[in-house]
Design a protein around this motif. Structure first.
Motif, PDB file in Angstrom:
ATOM      1  N   UNK A 288      -4.682   0.597  -2.080  1.00 13.83           N
ATOM      2  CA  UNK A 288      -3.951   0.328  -3.318  1.00 13.83           C
ATOM      3  C   UNK A 288      -4.068   1.482  -4.301  1.00 13.83           C
ATOM      4  N   UNK A 289      -5.288   2.055  -4.408  1.00 13.87           N
ATOM      5  CA  UNK A 289      -5.510   3.144  -5.354  1.00 13.87           C
ATOM      6  C   UNK A 289      -4.766   4.406  -4.931  1.00 13.87           C
ATOM      7  N   UNK A 290      -4.657   4.602  -3.643  1.00  6.90           N
ATOM      8  CA  UNK A 290      -3.904   5.752  -3.145  1.00  6.90           C
ATOM      9  C   UNK A 290      -2.423   5.585  -3.445  1.00  6.90           C
ATOM     10  N   UNK A 291      -1.923   4.388  -3.253  1.00  7.15           N
ATOM     11  CA  UNK A 291      -0.508   4.116  -3.499  1.00  7.15           C
ATOM     12  C   UNK A 291      -0.156   4.267  -4.979  1.00  7.15           C
ATOM     13  N   UNK A 292      -1.097   3.894  -5.871  1.00  5.71           N
ATOM     14  CA  UNK A 292      -0.831   3.963  -7.308  1.00  5.71           C
ATOM     15  C   UNK A 292      -1.088   5.336  -7.903  1.00  5.71           C
ATOM     16  N   UNK A 293      -1.777   6.205  -7.151  1.00  5.99           N
ATOM     17  CA  UNK A 293      -2.130   7.520  -7.668  1.00  5.99           C
ATOM     18  C   UNK A 293      -3.477   7.559  -8.356  1.00  5.99           C
ATOM     19  N   UNK A 294      -4.170   6.418  -8.441  1.00  6.84           N
ATOM     20  CA  UNK A 294      -5.492   6.391  -9.066  1.00  6.84           C
ATOM     21  C   UNK A 294      -6.515   7.159  -8.235  1.00  6.84           C
ATOM     22  N   UNK A 295      -6.351   7.130  -6.924  1.00  2.00           N
ATOM     23  CA  UNK A 295      -7.224   7.865  -6.016  1.00  2.00           C
ATOM     24  C   UNK A 295      -6.538   9.173  -5.654  1.00  2.00           C
ATOM     25  N   UNK A 296      -7.250  10.277  -5.850  1.00  2.00           N
ATOM     26  CA  UNK A 296      -6.676  11.595  -5.607  1.00  2.00           C
ATOM     27  C   UNK A 296      -7.037  12.056  -4.189  1.00  2.00           C
ATOM     28  N   UNK A 297      -6.098  12.037  -3.253  1.00  2.00           N
ATOM     29  CA  UNK A 297      -6.421  12.442  -1.883  1.00  2.00           C
ATOM     30  C   UNK A 297      -6.747  13.925  -1.811  1.00  2.00           C
TER      31      UNK A 297
END
Length: 291
Positions: A15-24
Motif C-alpha cells: 500500500x505504501x509503495x502504491x501511494x508513494x509513501x515508501x520510496x523504492x
C-alpha cells in the motif's frame, strides 16, 4: 514475529509503495573484496531523495524538531510491537522488509540499549533470522534522535555478518568475547543466543548481557547526561558485534552499522572509485577508532 505479522508488513509495504509513501530504491552496485572479506558498494538514488526531504545533516533529516517516529506516518506504520515499540517501514529502505522498531515514547538514541530493545530484535531473529542493528548517534550514522533499532531479512545481496562470523570460534560459549583478526577497528564480538527458534526472552536476556560485557570491554560508559559514546551494534546468527565510532563520514561514505556487515552506500557512482582505491576496510578504519 509471527507469519501474520510479516503478512501485515508486506501488505503495508504494498500500500505504501502504491501511494508513494515508501520510496523504492534504485541501486547499482560493485563488489569489492578487501582482506578476504566481501563488500558491496551501492549507489542508491533514494539517498539523494532522503537528503532533499529536509534540509539537514547528511544521512537523513537531521532537523532536531523533526521526529518521524513519535507520530509515525500512518502509511508506513505496521503497528505496536511488544510493550514499548512500534514497527515502522523504513521510508528509505535498503531492501524489502526493512523495519524500524522505534520506542513509542521519546528516548534519546544514544541512551544505553535496554532489555526491551533487544526483546523486539529477539522476536524478529527468532522467527525469521536476519540482521538486527543499531546506529548509536549521529557519528555512528543515525539520522534520528528518537531511540530505535532496525532489522533486515536474510537474503542474497543484503548486509550480513556471516562472512565475519565464519572466522570466529564455532564452539564459543554464550557471552564469550572475541576479536576478528582482519577488522582494523576497535571492536568486540560477543556470543549470544540470537538465531532462529531461540526462546525470545532468553535471547533478549543473552543480548542484553552481552551488550553490557562488550561495553565494559571497550570502555563505553554513559556520560553525565546518561548518553553512551557513539557506537554501532549488529547481531545475527549467534553473534553480536559492537564498534565504537569516531565520525560519520569517510571517503564520501556515510558509514552506519551496515558497513560493518559488508554494505556501503554512496550518493553518486563517482564515489565508488575512491573506495576501491582505499579499500573498504580503510573506510571503516577512518570512521572508527583504529586498533
Amino acid at each position: 514475529m509471527t507469519t501474520a505479522f510479516m503478512k501485515a508488513v508486506d501488505e503495508r509495504a504494498a500500500d505504501a509503495l502504491a501511494s508513494g509513501a515508501l520510496q523504492p530504491i534504485q541501486a547499482e552496485q560493485v563488489e569489492i573484496t578487501d582482506g578476504g572479506l566481501p563488500f558491496i558498494v551501492r549507489w542508491l538514488s533514494s539517498l539523494a531523495a532522503k537528503n532533499v526531504a529536509k534540509p539537514a545533516m547528511p544521512g537523513g533529516p537531521r532537523d532536531p524538531d523533526f521526529n518521524p517516529f513519535l507520530s509515525p506516518e500512518p502509511a508506513l506504520t505496521v503497528g505496536p510491537f511488544g510493550d514499548h515499540h512500534v514497527a515502522i517501514l523504513n521510508k528509505f529502505p535498503v531492501c524489502d522488509r526493512h523495519l524500524v522498531l522505534a520506542r513509542r515514547e521519546f528516548a534519546e538514541q544514544r541512551q544505553p540499549l535496554a532489555y526491551e530493545d533487544f526483546w523486539v530484535l529477539a522476536s524478529l531473529l527468532s522467527e525469521s533470522g536476519g540482521l538486527g542493528f543499531y546506529n548509536g548517534g549521529g557519528p555512528a550514522g543515525a539520522s534520528q534522535r528518537h531511540k530505535h533499532v532496525q532489522w533486515l531479512p536474510a537474503a542474497p545481496g543484503n548486509a550480513s555478518l556471516d562472512p565475519l562470523i565464519a572466522h570466529l570460534s564455532a564452539d564459543a560459549p554464550e557471552l564469550a568475547l572475541e576479536e576478528h583478526a582482519v577488522l582494523p577497528v576497535r571492536h568486540v564480538f560477543a556470543r549470544v543466543l540470537a538465531q532462529r527458534s531461540a526462546d525470545i526472552d532468553a535471547s533478549a536476556a543473552s543480548m542484553s548481557g552481552a551488550y553490557g560485557l562488550a561495553c565494559a570491554k571497550l570502555g563505553l560508559e554513559p556520560d553525565e547526561e546518561g548518553l553512551m559514546p557513539p557506537c554501532n551494534m549488529l547481531v545475527q546468527n549467534g553473534w553480536m558485534l559492537l564498534v565504537p565510532r569516531k565520525q560519520e563520514h569517510s571517503h564520501n561514505v556515510s558509514v552506519n552499522a551496515l558497513a560493518f556487515a559488508g554494505a556501503l552506500y554512496v550518493k553518486h557512482p563517482e564515489h565508488v572509485a575512491p573506495i576501491r582505491k582505499a579499500g573498504p576496510l580503510a573506510v571503516l578504519a577512518e570512521a572508527s577508532w583504529e586498533r
